[in-house]
Write an enzyme that holds these catalytic residues in place. Structure first.
Site, PDB file in Angstrom:
ATOM      1  CD  GLU A 273      47.199  82.100  60.531  1.00 18.10           C
ATOM      2  OE1 GLU A 273      48.415  81.809  60.443  1.00 18.10           O
ATOM      3  OE2 GLU A 273      46.390  82.211  59.427  1.00 18.10           O
ATOM      4  CD1 TRP A 276      47.089  77.938  60.322  1.00 17.37           C
ATOM      5  CD2 TRP A 276      48.428  76.033  60.054  1.00 17.37           C
ATOM      6  NE1 TRP A 276      46.773  77.332  58.843  1.00 17.37           N
ATOM      7  CE2 TRP A 276      47.634  76.536  58.638  1.00 17.37           C
ATOM      8  CE3 TRP A 276      49.351  75.025  59.842  1.00 17.37           C
ATOM      9  CZ2 TRP A 276      47.607  75.734  57.515  1.00 17.37           C
ATOM     10  CZ3 TRP A 276      49.367  74.198  58.703  1.00 17.37           C
ATOM     11  CH2 TRP A 276      48.702  74.483  57.572  1.00 17.37           C
ATOM     12  CD1 TRP A 304      68.999  67.977  52.124  1.00 15.10           C
ATOM     13  CD2 TRP A 304      68.229  69.930  51.099  1.00 15.10           C
ATOM     14  NE1 TRP A 304      68.039  68.134  52.191  1.00 15.10           N
ATOM     15  CE2 TRP A 304      67.203  69.273  51.626  1.00 15.10           C
ATOM     16  CE3 TRP A 304      67.856  71.012  50.316  1.00 15.10           C
ATOM     17  CZ2 TRP A 304      65.949  69.528  51.746  1.00 15.10           C
ATOM     18  CZ3 TRP A 304      66.858  71.445  50.291  1.00 15.10           C
ATOM     19  CH2 TRP A 304      65.743  70.633  51.103  1.00 15.10           C
ATOM     20  CG  ASN A 339      53.457  83.692  58.480  1.00 20.13           C
ATOM     21  OD1 ASN A 339      54.343  82.504  58.744  1.00 20.13           O
ATOM     22  ND2 ASN A 339      52.566  83.540  57.591  1.00 20.13           N
ATOM     23  CD1 TRP A 357      64.212  70.385  54.884  1.00 21.20           C
ATOM     24  CD2 TRP A 357      63.720  70.813  57.280  1.00 21.20           C
ATOM     25  NE1 TRP A 357      63.870  69.091  55.846  1.00 21.20           N
ATOM     26  CE2 TRP A 357      63.787  69.580  57.113  1.00 21.20           C
ATOM     27  CE3 TRP A 357      63.829  71.390  58.333  1.00 21.20           C
ATOM     28  CZ2 TRP A 357      63.391  68.444  58.064  1.00 21.20           C
ATOM     29  CZ3 TRP A 357      63.475  70.630  59.542  1.00 21.20           C
ATOM     30  CH2 TRP A 357      63.289  69.463  59.456  1.00 21.20           C
ATOM     31  CD1 TRP A 380      62.001  76.654  59.846  1.00 19.05           C
ATOM     32  CD2 TRP A 380      62.957  76.751  57.848  1.00 19.05           C
ATOM     33  NE1 TRP A 380      62.944  78.047  59.773  1.00 19.05           N
ATOM     34  CE2 TRP A 380      63.336  77.980  58.344  1.00 19.05           C
ATOM     35  CE3 TRP A 380      63.383  76.464  56.586  1.00 19.05           C
ATOM     36  CZ2 TRP A 380      64.216  79.034  57.943  1.00 19.05           C
ATOM     37  CZ3 TRP A 380      64.312  77.391  56.035  1.00 19.05           C
ATOM     38  CH2 TRP A 380      64.615  78.481  56.372  1.00 19.05           C
TER      39      TRP A 380
HETATM   40  P1  FAD Z   1      49.889  86.413  64.045  1.00 20.81           P
HETATM   41  O1  FAD Z   1      49.619  86.582  62.608  1.00 20.81           O
HETATM   42  O2  FAD Z   1      49.341  87.588  65.019  1.00 20.81           O
HETATM   43  O3  FAD Z   1      49.308  85.209  64.698  1.00 20.81           O
HETATM   44  C1  FAD Z   1      48.899  84.860  66.043  1.00 20.81           C
HETATM   45  C2  FAD Z   1      49.544  83.535  66.508  1.00 20.81           C
HETATM   46  O4  FAD Z   1      49.229  82.488  65.680  1.00 20.81           O
HETATM   47  C3  FAD Z   1      51.033  83.628  66.514  1.00 20.81           C
HETATM   48  O5  FAD Z   1      51.739  84.251  67.472  1.00 20.81           O
HETATM   49  C4  FAD Z   1      51.350  81.872  66.489  1.00 20.81           C
HETATM   50  O6  FAD Z   1      51.399  81.602  67.770  1.00 20.81           O
HETATM   51  C5  FAD Z   1      50.208  81.691  65.579  1.00 20.81           C
HETATM   52  N1  FAD Z   1      50.709  81.464  64.179  1.00 20.81           N
HETATM   53  C6  FAD Z   1      50.469  82.173  63.118  1.00 20.81           C
HETATM   54  N2  FAD Z   1      51.026  81.829  62.017  1.00 20.81           N
HETATM   55  C7  FAD Z   1      51.330  80.514  62.185  1.00 20.81           C
HETATM   56  C8  FAD Z   1      52.108  79.450  61.587  1.00 20.81           C
HETATM   57  N3  FAD Z   1      52.021  79.689  60.267  1.00 20.81           N
HETATM   58  N4  FAD Z   1      52.255  78.335  62.187  1.00 20.81           N
HETATM   59  C9  FAD Z   1      52.028  78.191  63.434  1.00 20.81           C
HETATM   60  N5  FAD Z   1      51.180  79.069  64.341  1.00 20.81           N
HETATM   61  C10 FAD Z   1      51.396  80.080  63.504  1.00 20.81           C
HETATM   62  N6  FAD Z   1      56.113  80.846  64.835  1.00 20.81           N
HETATM   63  C11 FAD Z   1      56.637  80.880  66.122  1.00 20.81           C
HETATM   64  O7  FAD Z   1      55.742  81.119  66.910  1.00 20.81           O
HETATM   65  N7  FAD Z   1      57.844  80.586  66.402  1.00 20.81           N
HETATM   66  C12 FAD Z   1      58.571  79.991  65.337  1.00 20.81           C
HETATM   67  O8  FAD Z   1      59.942  79.351  65.534  1.00 20.81           O
HETATM   68  C13 FAD Z   1      58.313  80.215  64.133  1.00 20.81           C
HETATM   69  N8  FAD Z   1      59.015  79.701  62.931  1.00 20.81           N
HETATM   70  C14 FAD Z   1      58.722  79.978  61.508  1.00 20.81           C
HETATM   71  C15 FAD Z   1      59.443  79.661  60.528  1.00 20.81           C
HETATM   72  C16 FAD Z   1      59.008  79.562  59.397  1.00 20.81           C
HETATM   73  C17 FAD Z   1      60.001  79.410  58.130  1.00 20.81           C
HETATM   74  C18 FAD Z   1      57.868  80.119  59.011  1.00 20.81           C
HETATM   75  C19 FAD Z   1      57.346  80.220  57.424  1.00 20.81           C
HETATM   76  C20 FAD Z   1      56.950  80.504  60.080  1.00 20.81           C
HETATM   77  C21 FAD Z   1      57.306  80.353  61.484  1.00 20.81           C
HETATM   78  N9  FAD Z   1      56.512  80.679  62.296  1.00 20.81           N
HETATM   79  C22 FAD Z   1      56.937  80.444  63.733  1.00 20.81           C
HETATM   80  C23 FAD Z   1      55.076  80.967  62.254  1.00 20.81           C
HETATM   81  C24 FAD Z   1      54.753  82.513  61.841  1.00 20.81           C
HETATM   82  O9  FAD Z   1      55.288  83.004  61.129  1.00 20.81           O
HETATM   83  C25 FAD Z   1      54.833  83.218  63.458  1.00 20.81           C
HETATM   84  O10 FAD Z   1      54.014  82.712  64.381  1.00 20.81           O
HETATM   85  C26 FAD Z   1      54.223  84.658  63.183  1.00 20.81           C
HETATM   86  O11 FAD Z   1      54.854  85.430  62.129  1.00 20.81           O
HETATM   87  C27 FAD Z   1      54.339  85.084  64.736  1.00 20.81           C
HETATM   88  O12 FAD Z   1      53.912  86.676  64.525  1.00 20.81           O
HETATM   89  P2  FAD Z   1      52.472  87.183  65.000  1.00 20.81           P
HETATM   90  O13 FAD Z   1      52.533  86.686  66.529  1.00 20.81           O
HETATM   91  O14 FAD Z   1      52.444  88.451  64.892  1.00 20.81           O
HETATM   92  O15 FAD Z   1      51.534  86.453  64.301  1.00 20.81           O
END
Ligand code: FAD
Length: 474
Positions: A273, A276, A304, A339, A357, A380
């Site tokens: 993650e 990502w 759209w 997420n 989007w 997105w």
């Molecule tokens: P954890 O599951 O604990 O993950 C740890 C870290 O890994 C996160 O803090 C983040 O830095 C990174 N990470 C995790 N999942 C993703 C992912 N799919 N893509 C990129 N990095 C990821 N994340 C943001 O940080 N900022 C945003 O503006 C953002 N917008 C999003 C919009 C949409 C439509 C979607 C589907 C996802 C988005 N995410 C975004 C990705 C993800 O949802 C969040 O990073 C995550 O939910 C943050 O919670 P956490 O720190 O507990 O995640």
């Protein structure tokens, strides 16, 4: 004679540990000027959204206190970075400016100019890593292109051993002169009328100490079950580190070091993650207009709908689909959304409502405390199908089945959609199918205290497939 000071610029690295700009300046053995410039005038830069501004205010307070304990004071200024840096150089006689690199394209452009201007004026300008594990300009495929698919990117990134984090300085010798510093309140980062931030304050603890606590809690209590729990919004199964990462209160190097000897399945999933996030920045670096332009231009022909009232219902959590509404209300109340639910709500807006989007991205940008230029835009586009390595366009989440699969007991829905609390699990994700007598018994009147579905999902799905068919991507 007193030695010339070094100016350390803080931006989205609001921490004192693993801050290489700060520790290198301290190691140079010279007095320091620690400076944060709130610069909203950067060309092509997008102003921070309201939730992210709230976070910034509190993060700056925390940083300022942490620096004070080490003997430094954070100078706060508002305005043009090159002008304020030049003024600070003039007033203090500094001969060097250090900072940690930023990676959104307008920031890169501004910092490149700043560096060459300072150097042309005979100053030392040095930048350091800290926000990302990789330098997007330096990682490329064998053919010299950038990565457009996650797995090969991840494999390549995994070959690079992340450096060890650097310790925080034990003390800082501050420059002794007087510098004008502004009042943080004058940055106007906090909401006023109405002040909607109480839900954010209840959930979050902005600043480096909050980030460290979150990491610790995650490692101790959540990492082992992360691989399974990360998809269950009713359980606090993820790290919650995203807003801390967005403001650089913790570095990915610190996270990777903490994971180094962890063999649990959760550790590997978590590294993925974090990767990502790296991948999103890799894409943003190579596609600077990621939040504005389809990564795959064949999606430009998609028609759209203009549907302002549907967009508003989605924003307010009043679509009539409980998991969507719970997610949108979690976002509104706490500045964050799980997420899995981000994917469901985004899919609902894009595919069920057929709304661009970019409208959803914009709403998230304003309301998320973790709003991030790379992650938000890339995610997105991932959901829309227009992004790199995206979900295929024909994958359309069914909001009822997603709710039942990932929130089987309805714990999440009940938390954020209290109108439905009394419905039995069988109907909590599909109240519109519940018998009228049961609804009445549970105090639910559809169309009154909880909305009827904005749209029929099956029909919306067909409409989306038809619309996507006409894109050359479809
Ligand atoms: P954890 O599951 O604990 O993950 C740890 C870290 O890994 C996160 O803090 C983040 O830095 C990174 N990470 C995790 N999942 C993703 C992912 N799919 N893509 C990129 N990095 C990821 N994340 C943001 O940080 N900022 C945003 O503006 C953002 N917008 C999003 C919009 C949409 C439509 C979607 C589907 C996802 C988005 N995410 C975004 C990705 C993800 O949802 C969040 O990073 C995550 O939910 C943050 O919670 P956490 O720190 O507990 O995640």
């Amino acid at each position: 004679m007193r030695p010339d000071p070094i100016i350390v610029l803080f931006r989205n690295d609001l921490r004192i540990s693993d801050n290489r700009a700060l520790s290198s300046a301290v190691d140079a053995g010279r007095p320091l000027v620690t400076l944060f410039i709130f610069d909203e005038g950067l060309q092509d830069a997008r102003p921070a959204g309201a939730a992210s501004r709230w976070w910034l205010h509190h993060s700056l307070l925390a940083l300022s206190n942490a620096l004070e304990k080490l003997g430094a004071n954070l100078v706060l200024r508002q305005g043009s970075t090159p002008e304020i840096v030049a003024e600070t150089v003039r007033v203090t006689g500094a001969d060097a400016v250090f900072w940690n690199r930023r990676y959104s394209p307008p920031d890169i452009a501004a910092d490149t100019i700043l560096k060459s201007t300072l150097r042309a004026n005979g100053l030392k300008a040095e930048s350091f890593d800290g926000f990302l594990l990789h330098e997007p300009s330096q990682l490329s495929t064998r053919s010299g292109d950038f990565y457009k698919v996650f797995t090969p990117f991840y494999n390549r990134l995994s070959e690079i051993d992340p450096r060890d984090p650097v310790d925080m300085p034990s003390q800082i010798t501050a420059w002794k002169g007087t510098l004008r510093s502004e009042n943080l309140d004058d940055f106007n980062l906090l909401p006023k009328e109405p002040n909607w931030s109480s839900g954010l304050a209840e959930r979050w603890h902005p600043g480096e100490a909050g980030a460290k606590d979150r990491l610790q809690l995650f490692l101790e209590e959540r990492l082992d079950s992360y691989a399974d729990d990360r998809n269950v919004p009713g359980v606090e199964g993820t790290s919650g580190l995203s807003p801390h990462l967005a403001r650089g209160e913790i570095s990915p190097f610190q996270i990777m070091a903490a994971l180094r000897h962890r063999r649990a399945k959760g550790a590997e999933t978590f590294r993925k993650e974090i990767s990502w996030r790296e991948f999103s920045y890799h894409l943003l670096f190579n596609r600077p207009k990621l939040h504005l332009e389809n990564f795959r231009p064949e999606f430009d022909s998609l028609n759209w709908r203009s549907a302002p009232s549907a967009l508003k219902a989605w924003q307010r959590g009043r679509t009539g689909y409980p998991i969507v509404d719970a997610g949108m209300r979690e976002l509104w109340q706490t500045g964050w959304m799980h997420n899995r639910v981000r994917m469901i709500t985004a899919s609902f807006l894009i595919k069920d409502l057929l709304v661009d989007w970019r409208d959803g991205e914009e709403w998230f940008w304003g309301t998320l405390v973790d709003a991030d230029p790379a992650n938000n835009a890339a995610s997105w586009q991932w959901v829309a199908g227009s992004g790199a390595d995206a979900a295929p366009y024909f994958r359309i989440f069914n909001p009822i089945l997603q709710g039942e699969k990932f929130d089987p007991e309805g714990a999440y829905v009940r938390r954020y959609v209290p109108e439905l609390t009394r419905l039995p699990n069988r109907y909590v994700h599909r109240p519109f199918e519940a018998p009228a007598s049961l609804l009445a018994e549970c105090g639910v009147t559809l169309g009154e205290n909880y909305p009827s579905p904005l749209i029929d999902h099956a029909a919306a799905r067909e409409r989306a497939l038809e619309a996507y068919k006409y894109t050359r991507g479809g």
